[in-house]
Enzyme design. Sequence first.
Site, PDB file in Angstrom:
ATOM      1  N   SER A 123       0.812  -1.226   0.000  1.00 13.17           N
ATOM      2  CA  SER A 123       0.000   0.000   0.000  1.00 13.17           C
ATOM      3  C   SER A 123       0.842   1.271   0.000  1.00 13.17           C
ATOM      4  O   SER A 123       1.910   1.330   0.630  1.00 13.17           O
ATOM      5  CB  SER A 123      -0.872  -0.014   1.256  1.00 13.17           C
ATOM      6  OG  SER A 123      -1.428   1.255   1.477  1.00 13.17           O
ATOM      7  N   GLU A 125       0.112   3.625   1.743  1.00 10.58           N
ATOM      8  CA  GLU A 125       0.153   4.037   3.159  1.00 10.58           C
ATOM      9  C   GLU A 125       1.554   3.819   3.749  1.00 10.58           C
ATOM     10  O   GLU A 125       1.903   4.427   4.756  1.00 10.58           O
ATOM     11  CB  GLU A 125      -0.850   3.227   3.982  1.00 10.58           C
ATOM     12  CG  GLU A 125      -2.236   3.815   4.070  1.00 10.58           C
ATOM     13  CD  GLU A 125      -2.318   5.082   4.903  1.00 10.58           C
ATOM     14  OE1 GLU A 125      -1.920   5.052   6.077  1.00 10.58           O
ATOM     15  OE2 GLU A 125      -2.787   6.099   4.376  1.00 10.58           O
ATOM     16  N   TYR A 147      -1.698   0.264  10.650  1.00 10.47           N
ATOM     17  CA  TYR A 147      -1.945  -0.387   9.355  1.00 10.47           C
ATOM     18  C   TYR A 147      -0.733  -0.213   8.432  1.00 10.47           C
ATOM     19  O   TYR A 147      -0.255  -1.187   7.831  1.00 10.47           O
ATOM     20  CB  TYR A 147      -3.203   0.205   8.699  1.00 10.47           C
ATOM     21  CG  TYR A 147      -3.380  -0.191   7.250  1.00 10.47           C
ATOM     22  CD1 TYR A 147      -3.928  -1.415   6.900  1.00 10.47           C
ATOM     23  CD2 TYR A 147      -2.983   0.665   6.220  1.00 10.47           C
ATOM     24  CE1 TYR A 147      -4.087  -1.780   5.560  1.00 10.47           C
ATOM     25  CE2 TYR A 147      -3.136   0.307   4.884  1.00 10.47           C
ATOM     26  CZ  TYR A 147      -3.686  -0.918   4.560  1.00 10.47           C
ATOM     27  OH  TYR A 147      -3.829  -1.275   3.240  1.00 10.47           O
TER      28      TYR A 147
HETATM   29  P1  NAP Z   1     -11.389  -4.716   1.691  1.00 10.65           P
HETATM   30  O1  NAP Z   1     -12.563  -4.381   0.815  1.00 10.65           O
HETATM   31  O2  NAP Z   1     -11.354  -4.182   3.074  1.00 10.65           O
HETATM   32  O3  NAP Z   1     -11.255  -6.308   1.725  1.00 10.65           O
HETATM   33  C1  NAP Z   1     -10.425  -6.951   2.663  1.00 10.65           C
HETATM   34  C2  NAP Z   1     -10.699  -8.441   2.593  1.00 10.65           C
HETATM   35  O4  NAP Z   1      -9.873  -9.112   3.570  1.00 10.65           O
HETATM   36  C3  NAP Z   1     -12.146  -8.844   2.928  1.00 10.65           C
HETATM   37  O5  NAP Z   1     -12.540  -9.874   2.045  1.00 10.65           O
HETATM   38  C4  NAP Z   1     -12.039  -9.373   4.347  1.00 10.65           C
HETATM   39  O6  NAP Z   1     -13.042 -10.300   4.681  1.00 10.65           O
HETATM   40  C5  NAP Z   1     -10.687 -10.063   4.253  1.00 10.65           C
HETATM   41  N1  NAP Z   1     -10.108 -10.394   5.559  1.00 10.65           N
HETATM   42  C6  NAP Z   1      -9.952  -9.591   6.631  1.00 10.65           C
HETATM   43  N2  NAP Z   1      -9.363 -10.250   7.641  1.00 10.65           N
HETATM   44  C7  NAP Z   1      -9.148 -11.519   7.212  1.00 10.65           C
HETATM   45  C8  NAP Z   1      -8.592 -12.669   7.782  1.00 10.65           C
HETATM   46  N3  NAP Z   1      -8.128 -12.686   9.040  1.00 10.65           N
HETATM   47  N4  NAP Z   1      -8.501 -13.799   7.041  1.00 10.65           N
HETATM   48  C9  NAP Z   1      -8.986 -13.838   5.773  1.00 10.65           C
HETATM   49  N5  NAP Z   1      -9.557 -12.762   5.168  1.00 10.65           N
HETATM   50  C10 NAP Z   1      -9.629 -11.615   5.878  1.00 10.65           C
HETATM   51  O7  NAP Z   1     -10.029  -4.237   0.997  1.00 10.65           O
HETATM   52  P2  NAP Z   1      -9.733  -3.876  -0.555  1.00 10.65           P
HETATM   53  O8  NAP Z   1      -9.960  -2.421  -0.742  1.00 10.65           O
HETATM   54  O9  NAP Z   1     -10.376  -4.857  -1.431  1.00 10.65           O
HETATM   55  O10 NAP Z   1      -8.146  -4.066  -0.580  1.00 10.65           O
HETATM   56  C11 NAP Z   1      -7.565  -5.333  -0.877  1.00 10.65           C
HETATM   57  C12 NAP Z   1      -6.150  -5.373  -0.342  1.00 10.65           C
HETATM   58  O11 NAP Z   1      -5.378  -4.328  -0.918  1.00 10.65           O
HETATM   59  C13 NAP Z   1      -6.025  -5.175   1.172  1.00 10.65           C
HETATM   60  O12 NAP Z   1      -4.940  -5.948   1.617  1.00 10.65           O
HETATM   61  C14 NAP Z   1      -5.702  -3.698   1.317  1.00 10.65           C
HETATM   62  O13 NAP Z   1      -5.017  -3.463   2.529  1.00 10.65           O
HETATM   63  C15 NAP Z   1      -4.824  -3.492   0.101  1.00 10.65           C
HETATM   64  N6  NAP Z   1      -4.807  -2.155  -0.476  1.00 10.65           N
HETATM   65  C16 NAP Z   1      -5.986  -1.549  -0.791  1.00 10.65           C
HETATM   66  C17 NAP Z   1      -5.953  -0.297  -1.406  1.00 10.65           C
HETATM   67  C18 NAP Z   1      -7.236   0.399  -1.783  1.00 10.65           C
HETATM   68  O14 NAP Z   1      -7.173   1.619  -2.035  1.00 10.65           O
HETATM   69  N7  NAP Z   1      -8.355  -0.285  -1.901  1.00 10.65           N
HETATM   70  C19 NAP Z   1      -4.714   0.315  -1.690  1.00 10.65           C
HETATM   71  C20 NAP Z   1      -3.539  -0.357  -1.353  1.00 10.65           C
HETATM   72  C21 NAP Z   1      -3.595  -1.602  -0.765  1.00 10.65           C
HETATM   73  P3  NAP Z   1     -14.475  -9.839   5.277  1.00 10.65           P
HETATM   74  O15 NAP Z   1     -15.303  -9.484   4.078  1.00 10.65           O
HETATM   75  O16 NAP Z   1     -14.916 -11.025   6.010  1.00 10.65           O
HETATM   76  O17 NAP Z   1     -14.214  -8.629   6.143  1.00 10.65           O
HETATM   77  N1  GDD Z   2     -12.466   7.269   6.121  1.00 14.02           N
HETATM   78  C1  GDD Z   2     -12.580   8.597   6.230  1.00 14.02           C
HETATM   79  N2  GDD Z   2     -13.720   9.128   6.762  1.00 14.02           N
HETATM   80  N3  GDD Z   2     -11.563   9.375   5.799  1.00 14.02           N
HETATM   81  C2  GDD Z   2     -11.707  10.722   5.884  1.00 14.02           C
HETATM   82  C3  GDD Z   2     -12.856  11.321   6.412  1.00 14.02           C
HETATM   83  C4  GDD Z   2     -13.908  10.488   6.890  1.00 14.02           C
HETATM   84  O1  GDD Z   2     -14.940  10.937   7.371  1.00 14.02           O
HETATM   85  N4  GDD Z   2     -12.696  12.661   6.343  1.00 14.02           N
HETATM   86  C5  GDD Z   2     -11.509  12.901   5.802  1.00 14.02           C
HETATM   87  N5  GDD Z   2     -10.888  11.720   5.518  1.00 14.02           N
HETATM   88  C6  GDD Z   2      -9.537  11.579   4.964  1.00 14.02           C
HETATM   89  C7  GDD Z   2      -8.635  10.697   5.825  1.00 14.02           C
HETATM   90  O2  GDD Z   2      -8.116  11.470   6.922  1.00 14.02           O
HETATM   91  C8  GDD Z   2      -7.585  10.298   4.797  1.00 14.02           C
HETATM   92  O3  GDD Z   2      -6.561  11.272   4.748  1.00 14.02           O
HETATM   93  C9  GDD Z   2      -8.339  10.282   3.468  1.00 14.02           C
HETATM   94  O4  GDD Z   2      -9.615  10.917   3.722  1.00 14.02           O
HETATM   95  C10 GDD Z   2      -8.584   8.904   2.879  1.00 14.02           C
HETATM   96  O5  GDD Z   2      -9.133   8.056   3.868  1.00 14.02           O
HETATM   97  P1  GDD Z   2      -9.714   6.588   3.531  1.00 14.02           P
HETATM   98  O6  GDD Z   2     -10.688   6.684   2.427  1.00 14.02           O
HETATM   99  O7  GDD Z   2     -10.170   6.008   4.829  1.00 14.02           O
HETATM  100  O8  GDD Z   2      -8.465   5.824   2.930  1.00 14.02           O
HETATM  101  P2  GDD Z   2      -6.923   5.740   3.384  1.00 14.02           P
HETATM  102  O9  GDD Z   2      -6.136   6.542   2.407  1.00 14.02           O
HETATM  103  O10 GDD Z   2      -6.736   6.010   4.817  1.00 14.02           O
HETATM  104  O11 GDD Z   2      -6.617   4.181   3.182  1.00 14.02           O
HETATM  105  C11 GDD Z   2      -7.038   3.497   2.004  1.00 14.02           C
HETATM  106  O12 GDD Z   2      -6.038   3.581   1.021  1.00 14.02           O
HETATM  107  C12 GDD Z   2      -4.813   2.930   1.349  1.00 14.02           C
HETATM  108  C13 GDD Z   2      -3.855   3.173   0.180  1.00 14.02           C
HETATM  109  O13 GDD Z   2      -3.206   4.395   0.335  1.00 14.02           O
HETATM  110  C14 GDD Z   2      -7.334   2.045   2.405  1.00 14.02           C
HETATM  111  O14 GDD Z   2      -7.943   1.384   1.315  1.00 14.02           O
HETATM  112  C15 GDD Z   2      -6.067   1.308   2.762  1.00 14.02           C
HETATM  113  O15 GDD Z   2      -6.375  -0.078   2.954  1.00 14.02           O
HETATM  114  C16 GDD Z   2      -5.093   1.456   1.582  1.00 14.02           C
HETATM  115  O16 GDD Z   2      -3.893   0.776   1.826  1.00 14.02           O
END
Ligand code: NAP
Ligand code: GDD
Length: 320
Positions: A123, A125, A147
Site C-alpha cells: 500500500s 500508506e 496499518y
Molecule cells: P477490503 O474491501 O477491506 O477487503 C479486505 C478483505 O480481507 C475482505 O474480504 C475481508 O473479509 C478479508 N479479511 C480480513 N481479515 C481476514 C482474515 N483474518 N482472514 C482472511 N480474510 C480476511 O479491501 P480492498 O480495498 O479490497 O483491498 C484489498 C487489499 O489491498 C487489502 O490488503 C488492502 O489493505 C490493500 N490495499 C488496498 C488499497 C485500496 O485503495 N483499496 C490500496 C492499497 C492496498 P471480510 O469481508 O470477512 O471482512
Molecule cells: N475514512 C474517512 N472518513 N476518511 C476521511 C474522512 C472520513 O470521514 N474525512 C476525511 N478523511 C480523509 C482521511 O483522513 C484520509 O486522509 C483520506 O480521507 C482517505 O481516507 P480513507 O478513504 O479512509 O483511505 P486511506 O487513504 O486512509 O486508506 C485506504 O487507502 C490505502 C492506500 O493508500 C485504504 O484502502 C487502505 O487499505 C489502503 O492501503
Amino acid sequence: MSTAIITGITGQDGSYLAELLLKKGYQVVGVARRSSTVNNERIKHILDDITVVQGDLQDQGSLLSLLEEYKPSEVYNLAAQSFVPTSWNQPALTGDVTALGVTRLLEAIRFVNPKIRFYQASSSEMFGKVLEVPQREETPFYPRSPYGVAKVYGHWITVNYRESFDMFATSGILFNHESPRRGLEFVTRKISDTVACIKLGRAKELRLGNLEAQRDWGFAGDYVQAMWLMLQQDHPDNYVIGTGETHAVREFCEIAFSHVDLDYKKYVVQDEKFYRPAEVDLLISDPTKARTALKWEPAVSFKELVTMMVDSDLARHNKE
Ligand code: NAP
Ligand code: GDD
C-alpha cells in the site's frame, strides 16, 4: 486451466480480480473467513463460477490445506484489516492479519509448492509522511498508522522470501483505488453514498474529517489488471501503481455534490471525530515503471470515478 487463489475474495478488490481472472479462463478459488452471516454481496453475481472456501490469515493450517487441495499456480493475497482508523483501535489484530498473515501464507507456499507465484497487496500508506514527491519503488517508507506499519512488514517479508528462497513473490504498492463496491466507511464511498442520500432527501449533512488530505485515487477495476500483469512477468519485483495525479478530499466533495447540482459547502460539516492521530497528508505516485514494464495505464479518470460512484449510489437508493 490455471488455478488462482484469492484471499480477501469478499472485499472490493477480490471481487474485481475474480471477474478478471474468470474472463481470462482461470479456475478461481476465493478464501473467505467464517462469519455468522454470509458476506457475499460483492461476489453474488459470480458465485456459480468460483469456488469459495473457508480460510483465515490468522490460521496457518487452513492456508496449508487449501494450497494442498487446490494446487494453484498463482496466489493473490488481498486479505487484510484494511481500514486505517481501525488499526489504532485494534493494532495487535491488524499486525496479526495484515503483517504476520503474509508470513503464514508465504510459509504455506514454501512448504506446499515454492513455484507458486505470489502477489502481496502492499500500500501507498507505507510512504506515510512522504520522504519524496512523487513516490516511486525506491522511495523510503515512513508509515503513519499501525496499518501502514503492518503493510511495511508485509512488503519486506515478501521481498525477503523472494531473496531467501528464490520464490516468485511480488509486491504491488497500490495507491488508493475506489469503486461503487468500496466499503461505506472509506471517504470516497462515504461521500458518494451521502451525496445520493442528500439528493433524495434522506440525509441533511455529510460529516467528514480532514478535507485537505490529498490522495492519488484510481478505479479498482483498472488496478486489478495491474495485479495480474505483475504475476505474468519473467521475474518477481516491486511495482508502484497509481494515476500520477493527486486530489484533495475537498475536491472529491466538490465534484460529487456538483454532479447532482448541489453546493458541497452547504452540506459538509467538519467533525473532529473523523480526524486521525497521525495523518498521511499527501500521496502521489510515480507509476513510470508500471507504464513501461507492465504497459499498464489507468483507463478511468478522477472525474469519471467520482461521477460513477455517485450515479451508482443514486441508482441503488432509488431502487430501494
Ligand atoms: P477490503 O474491501 O477491506 O477487503 C479486505 C478483505 O480481507 C475482505 O474480504 C475481508 O473479509 C478479508 N479479511 C480480513 N481479515 C481476514 C482474515 N483474518 N482472514 C482472511 N480474510 C480476511 O479491501 P480492498 O480495498 O479490497 O483491498 C484489498 C487489499 O489491498 C487489502 O490488503 C488492502 O489493505 C490493500 N490495499 C488496498 C488499497 C485500496 O485503495 N483499496 C490500496 C492499497 C492496498 P471480510 O469481508 O470477512 O471482512
Ligand atoms: N475514512 C474517512 N472518513 N476518511 C476521511 C474522512 C472520513 O470521514 N474525512 C476525511 N478523511 C480523509 C482521511 O483522513 C484520509 O486522509 C483520506 O480521507 C482517505 O481516507 P480513507 O478513504 O479512509 O483511505 P486511506 O487513504 O486512509 O486508506 C485506504 O487507502 C490505502 C492506500 O493508500 C485504504 O484502502 C487502505 O487499505 C489502503 O492501503
